[in-house]
Scaffold this active site. Structure first.
Site, PDB file in Angstrom:
ATOM      1  N   GLY A  12       0.785  -1.237   0.000  1.00 29.74           N
ATOM      2  CA  GLY A  12       0.000   0.000   0.000  1.00 29.74           C
ATOM      3  C   GLY A  12       0.812   1.280   0.000  1.00 29.74           C
ATOM      4  N   ARG A  65     -14.662 -16.016 -10.706  1.00 29.58           N
ATOM      5  CA  ARG A  65     -14.086 -14.670 -10.835  1.00 29.58           C
ATOM      6  C   ARG A  65     -15.171 -13.626 -11.094  1.00 29.58           C
ATOM      7  NH1 ARG A  65      -9.197 -12.776 -11.890  1.00 29.58           N
ATOM      8  NH2 ARG A  65      -8.390 -14.870 -12.210  1.00 29.58           N
ATOM      9  N   MET A  90      -3.650  -6.955  -7.682  1.00 33.07           N
ATOM     10  CA  MET A  90      -2.983  -8.011  -8.435  1.00 33.07           C
ATOM     11  C   MET A  90      -3.928  -9.045  -9.034  1.00 33.07           C
ATOM     12  SD  MET A  90      -0.016  -6.863  -8.355  1.00 33.07           S
ATOM     13  CE  MET A  90       0.988  -8.186  -9.031  1.00 33.07           C
ATOM     14  N   ILE A  92      -6.639 -10.060 -12.162  1.00 32.88           N
ATOM     15  CA  ILE A  92      -7.180  -9.725 -13.473  1.00 32.88           C
ATOM     16  C   ILE A  92      -8.684  -9.567 -13.318  1.00 32.88           C
ATOM     17  CG2 ILE A  92      -7.559 -10.629 -15.799  1.00 32.88           C
ATOM     18  CD1 ILE A  92      -4.777 -11.826 -15.645  1.00 32.88           C
ATOM     19  N   LEU A  93      -9.217  -8.496 -13.874  1.00 33.86           N
ATOM     20  CA  LEU A  93     -10.647  -8.196 -13.724  1.00 33.86           C
ATOM     21  C   LEU A  93     -11.418  -8.632 -14.963  1.00 33.86           C
ATOM     22  CD1 LEU A  93     -10.309  -4.636 -12.165  1.00 33.86           C
ATOM     23  CD2 LEU A  93     -11.062  -6.722 -10.988  1.00 33.86           C
ATOM     24  N   ASN A 107      -4.699   2.368 -13.612  1.00 37.82           N
ATOM     25  CA  ASN A 107      -3.790   1.399 -12.995  1.00 37.82           C
ATOM     26  C   ASN A 107      -2.373   1.957 -13.043  1.00 37.82           C
ATOM     27  OD1 ASN A 107      -2.827  -1.217 -12.059  1.00 37.82           O
ATOM     28  ND2 ASN A 107      -2.170  -1.618 -14.161  1.00 37.82           N
ATOM     29  N   HIS A 109       1.437   0.635 -13.364  1.00 39.96           N
ATOM     30  CA  HIS A 109       2.137  -0.580 -13.776  1.00 39.96           C
ATOM     31  C   HIS A 109       3.637  -0.287 -13.845  1.00 39.96           C
ATOM     32  CE1 HIS A 109       2.753  -4.422 -15.728  1.00 39.96           C
ATOM     33  NE2 HIS A 109       3.565  -3.806 -16.560  1.00 39.96           N
ATOM     34  N   LEU A 144      -5.148  -6.765 -20.662  1.00 40.17           N
ATOM     35  CA  LEU A 144      -4.249  -6.520 -19.526  1.00 40.17           C
ATOM     36  C   LEU A 144      -3.177  -5.468 -19.840  1.00 40.17           C
ATOM     37  CD1 LEU A 144      -3.454  -7.450 -16.651  1.00 40.17           C
ATOM     38  CD2 LEU A 144      -1.878  -9.066 -17.748  1.00 40.17           C
ATOM     39  N   GLU A 174       7.147   6.270  -8.933  1.00 43.28           N
ATOM     40  CA  GLU A 174       5.768   5.779  -9.090  1.00 43.28           C
ATOM     41  C   GLU A 174       4.815   6.595  -8.236  1.00 43.28           C
ATOM     42  OE1 GLU A 174       4.769   1.648  -8.727  1.00 43.28           O
ATOM     43  OE2 GLU A 174       6.796   1.042  -9.237  1.00 43.28           O
TER      44      GLU A 174
END
Ligand code: GRF
Length: 202
Positions: A12, A65, A90, A92-93, A107, A109, A144, A174
């Site tokens: 986090g 899922r 982490m 995949i939606l 997102n 990455h 993705l 980041e």
């Protein structure tokens, strides 16, 4: 106020950067909720310490899922977010939850997309002999790590670098990148100055 929901699976630190920026007045947004798919995610503790509602949903409580994703996003939607931030989330939606939110879900990455979607990005950059590496904030689409790029940050790769050294050096960048993008999206959604409706007297 621009409402932001954060989804995170891990320690986090990106969430923490958003909270710090909000507290410093650099990020005028309302961090309304944090969700995680990991009971032990540091992000949940960070959110709770900051007084942000934080909820863990266990993927194993759902038949598949799709069912998990529907439940997660029903809970997210209850906070009426203007922006959903995947900050180290982490999973995949399913396309069914991504497609309707493609314009307001982002997102972060850890690669210079379109290079290295997916996992092990630092190792892959080293293996390829790249001379620079970085991170990308992009809109989430069903494919993705493939959505439209909002912003990137770059660092040089130097002799002796390892996946760990790259990850460590990249992380502060980041954080700054994510804060800046969220701030920019919040600013661009703010209502513009009210038009001057005063009748001109000539
Ligand atoms: C970050 O490196 C992010 O780019 C990646 O996962 C990491 C999350 O770190 N997607 P944290 O949980 O925000 O500290």
């Amino acid at each position: 106020m621009f409402r932001v929901v954060v989804l995170a699976s891990g320690r986090g630190s990106n969430l923490e950067a958003l909270i710090r920026a909000r507290d410093d007045g650099r990020l005028p947004v309302d961090l309304v909720a944090v969700f995680s798919d990991k009971a032990k995610a540091g992000a949940l503790d960070i959110a709770r310490t900051a007084g942000i509602p934080a909820q863990y949903l266990n993927p194993r409580d759902f038949v598949n899922r799709e069912a998990f994703d529907q439940a997660l996003f029903a809970a997210v939607d209850a906070y009426a977010p203007d922006l959903i931030v995947l900050a180290g989330f982490m999973r995949i939606l399913s396309p069914s939850v991504v497609a309707p939110r493609a314009g307001y879900m982002i997102n972060i990455h850890p690669s210079l997309l379109p290079k290295y979607p997916g996992l092990h990005t630092h190792q892959r950059a080293l293996d390829a002999g790249d001379t620079e590496h970085g991170a990308t904030v992009h809109y989430v689409i069903p494919d993705l790590d493939a959505g439209p790029i909002l912003a990137q940050t770059r660092i040089p790769i130097v002799p002796g670098d390892t996946p760990e050294s790259l990850a460590t050096r990249l992380l502060p960048n980041e954080h700054a990148l994510l804060v800046n993008v969220v701030a920019a999206l919040a600013a661009s959604s703010a209502p513009s100055e009210p038009a001057d409706l005063t009748a001109k007297q000539n």
